[in-house]
Design a protein around this motif. Structure first.
Motif, mmCIF file in Angstrom:
data_model
loop_
_atom_site.group_PDB
_atom_site.id
_atom_site.type_symbol
_atom_site.label_atom_id
_atom_site.label_comp_id
_atom_site.label_asym_id
_atom_site.label_seq_id
_atom_site.Cartn_x
_atom_site.Cartn_y
_atom_site.Cartn_z
ATOM 1 N N ASP A 157 19.629 59.346 121.067
ATOM 2 C CA ASP A 157 19.403 58.233 122.003
ATOM 3 C C ASP A 157 18.797 57.033 121.286
ATOM 4 O O ASP A 157 19.178 55.890 121.549
ATOM 5 C CB ASP A 157 18.480 58.677 123.148
ATOM 6 N N LEU A 158 17.855 57.291 120.396
ATOM 7 C CA LEU A 158 17.247 56.193 119.631
ATOM 8 C C LEU A 158 18.267 55.518 118.711
ATOM 9 O O LEU A 158 18.144 54.343 118.399
ATOM 10 C CB LEU A 158 16.056 56.707 118.819
ATOM 11 N N ASP A 159 19.286 56.299 118.293
ATOM 12 C CA ASP A 159 20.370 55.750 117.465
ATOM 13 C C ASP A 159 21.440 55.072 118.307
ATOM 14 O O ASP A 159 22.359 54.454 117.770
ATOM 15 C CB ASP A 159 21.033 56.867 116.641
ATOM 16 N N GLY A 160 21.351 55.266 119.642
ATOM 17 C CA GLY A 160 22.348 54.669 120.530
ATOM 18 C C GLY A 160 23.632 55.467 120.645
ATOM 19 O O GLY A 160 24.675 54.924 121.005
ATOM 20 N N TYR A 161 23.580 56.779 120.357
ATOM 21 C CA TYR A 161 24.773 57.629 120.408
ATOM 22 C C TYR A 161 24.806 58.439 121.703
ATOM 23 O O TYR A 161 23.788 58.964 122.137
ATOM 24 C CB TYR A 161 24.795 58.595 119.223
ATOM 25 N N ASP A 162 26.004 58.557 122.292
ATOM 26 C CA ASP A 162 26.170 59.392 123.484
ATOM 27 C C ASP A 162 26.118 60.877 123.126
ATOM 28 O O ASP A 162 25.587 61.683 123.874
ATOM 29 C CB ASP A 162 27.506 59.083 124.177
ATOM 30 N N GLY A 163 26.713 61.226 121.974
ATOM 31 C CA GLY A 163 26.764 62.621 121.562
ATOM 32 C C GLY A 163 25.678 62.951 120.550
ATOM 33 O O GLY A 163 25.077 62.066 119.944
ATOM 34 N N VAL A 164 25.436 64.253 120.385
ATOM 35 C CA VAL A 164 24.471 64.726 119.385
ATOM 36 C C VAL A 164 25.268 65.172 118.161
ATOM 37 O O VAL A 164 26.088 66.083 118.244
ATOM 38 C CB VAL A 164 23.624 65.896 119.934
ATOM 39 N N LEU A 165 25.045 64.514 117.036
ATOM 40 C CA LEU A 165 25.786 64.783 115.810
ATOM 41 C C LEU A 165 24.991 65.684 114.871
ATOM 42 O O LEU A 165 23.797 65.926 115.073
ATOM 43 C CB LEU A 165 26.130 63.468 115.105
ATOM 44 N N ARG A 166 25.657 66.128 113.813
ATOM 45 C CA ARG A 166 25.023 66.989 112.823
ATOM 46 C C ARG A 166 23.783 66.336 112.230
ATOM 47 O O ARG A 166 22.760 66.988 112.027
ATOM 48 C CB ARG A 166 26.018 67.322 111.704
ATOM 49 N N ARG A 167 23.849 65.039 111.951
ATOM 50 C CA ARG A 167 22.701 64.373 111.333
ATOM 51 C C ARG A 167 21.499 64.334 112.271
ATOM 52 O O ARG A 167 20.356 64.353 111.814
ATOM 53 C CB ARG A 167 23.084 62.979 110.848
ATOM 54 N N HIS A 168 21.735 64.306 113.580
ATOM 55 C CA HIS A 168 20.624 64.333 114.538
ATOM 56 C C HIS A 168 19.972 65.719 114.546
ATOM 57 O O HIS A 168 18.741 65.836 114.617
ATOM 58 C CB HIS A 168 21.119 63.964 115.931
ATOM 59 N N ILE A 169 20.798 66.767 114.474
ATOM 60 C CA ILE A 169 20.275 68.135 114.391
ATOM 61 C C ILE A 169 19.489 68.306 113.093
ATOM 62 O O ILE A 169 18.387 68.869 113.077
ATOM 63 C CB ILE A 169 21.420 69.168 114.450
ATOM 64 N N ALA A 170 20.039 67.795 111.986
ATOM 65 C CA ALA A 170 19.379 67.934 110.682
ATOM 66 C C ALA A 170 18.017 67.262 110.688
ATOM 67 O O ALA A 170 17.029 67.830 110.196
ATOM 68 C CB ALA A 170 20.271 67.335 109.595
ATOM 69 N N GLU A 171 17.941 66.065 111.250
ATOM 70 C CA GLU A 171 16.651 65.362 111.291
ATOM 71 C C GLU A 171 15.657 66.115 112.171
ATOM 72 O O GLU A 171 14.480 66.241 111.827
ATOM 73 C CB GLU A 171 16.844 63.926 111.797
ATOM 74 N N ALA A 172 16.135 66.628 113.299
ATOM 75 C CA ALA A 172 15.246 67.385 114.193
ATOM 76 C C ALA A 172 14.718 68.636 113.495
ATOM 77 O O ALA A 172 13.546 68.994 113.646
ATOM 78 C CB ALA A 172 15.996 67.765 115.475
ATOM 79 N N LEU A 173 15.560 69.298 112.699
ATOM 80 C CA LEU A 173 15.127 70.500 111.980
ATOM 81 C C LEU A 173 14.061 70.181 110.939
ATOM 82 O O LEU A 173 13.168 70.996 110.687
ATOM 83 C CB LEU A 173 16.327 71.175 111.307
#
Length: 198
Positions: A157-173
């Motif tokens: 959401d902070l990136d402005g994306y509707d979907g959750v991508l691999r890079r968002h999962i990686a950062e969260a991890l």
């Protein structure tokens, strides 16, 4: 006596890297590192850490840091990005036909129900594979899995994306005290990772 407190709160905590407060590498580093850091930080139980969504290591500020120009994104810009992300979350629930009162209550990803999370925070195939690898390697509990999805949805959401991508999962991890080992395997670290590659 019985006392009832509200259950919704935000915990922000800080701790030194080790008992002496120096820790880390470089000049003046703790002579007992990394064991001193590991022993000190392991005083907080794993289940307690599992309930903390974000862990960020902040190295000491050096003279070279002080001489750097101010960051491109200041407080006002960061605040605007957060407000835009919150609006995006609320609009997403309204567009899905969710009751306005429920939408307002669950607009913040931290409060989204499991059903809402399944609907809007399911990552792409690459992101799901990464999450599965983290879980299979023992780096995630069931609670950690859900909290990683909540965090990844917020990062998207902070990136402005509707979907959750691999890079968002990686950062969260990265924020979940889970890092990637030299062979690409996930490892549970007793000391918070600095910036593992993903």
């Amino acid at each position: 006596a019985h006392v009832r407190y509200p259950a919704r709160f935000q915990l922000v905590a800080a701790m030194n890297p080790c008992r002496c407060g120096i820790g880390g590498g470089g000049k003046g580093a703790c002579g007992k590192a990394p064991r001193c850091q590991r022993d000190y930080q392991n005083r907080i139980s794993g289940p307690m850490f599992d309930r903390i969504d974000l862990t960020v290591e902040t190295p000491p500020v050096t003279a070279a840091d002080m001489a750097l120009p101010p960051p491109a994104e200041g407080t006002a810009e960061a605040s605007a990005r957060v407000l835009a992300a919150r609006a995006m979350q609320e609009d997403r629930l309204r567009a899905a036909g969710i009751d306005p009162d429920t939408a307002r209550d669950q607009a913040v990803n931290a409060r989204a129900s499991g059903e809402t999370l399944d609907r809007f925070a399911t990552p792409d195939d690459a992101g799901r594979a990464l999450l599965m690898r983290a879980g299979a390697a023992g780096g995630l509990t069931a609670r950690g899995w859900t909290r990683t999805l909540r965090l990844a949805r917020t990062i998207a959401d902070l990136d402005g994306y509707d979907g959750v991508l691999r890079r968002h999962i990686a950062e969260a991890l990265v924020y979940r005290r889970t890092t990637v080992g030299p062979q690409g395997d996930f490892e549970r670290q007793p000391v918070r990772p600095e910036a593992p590659a993903y």
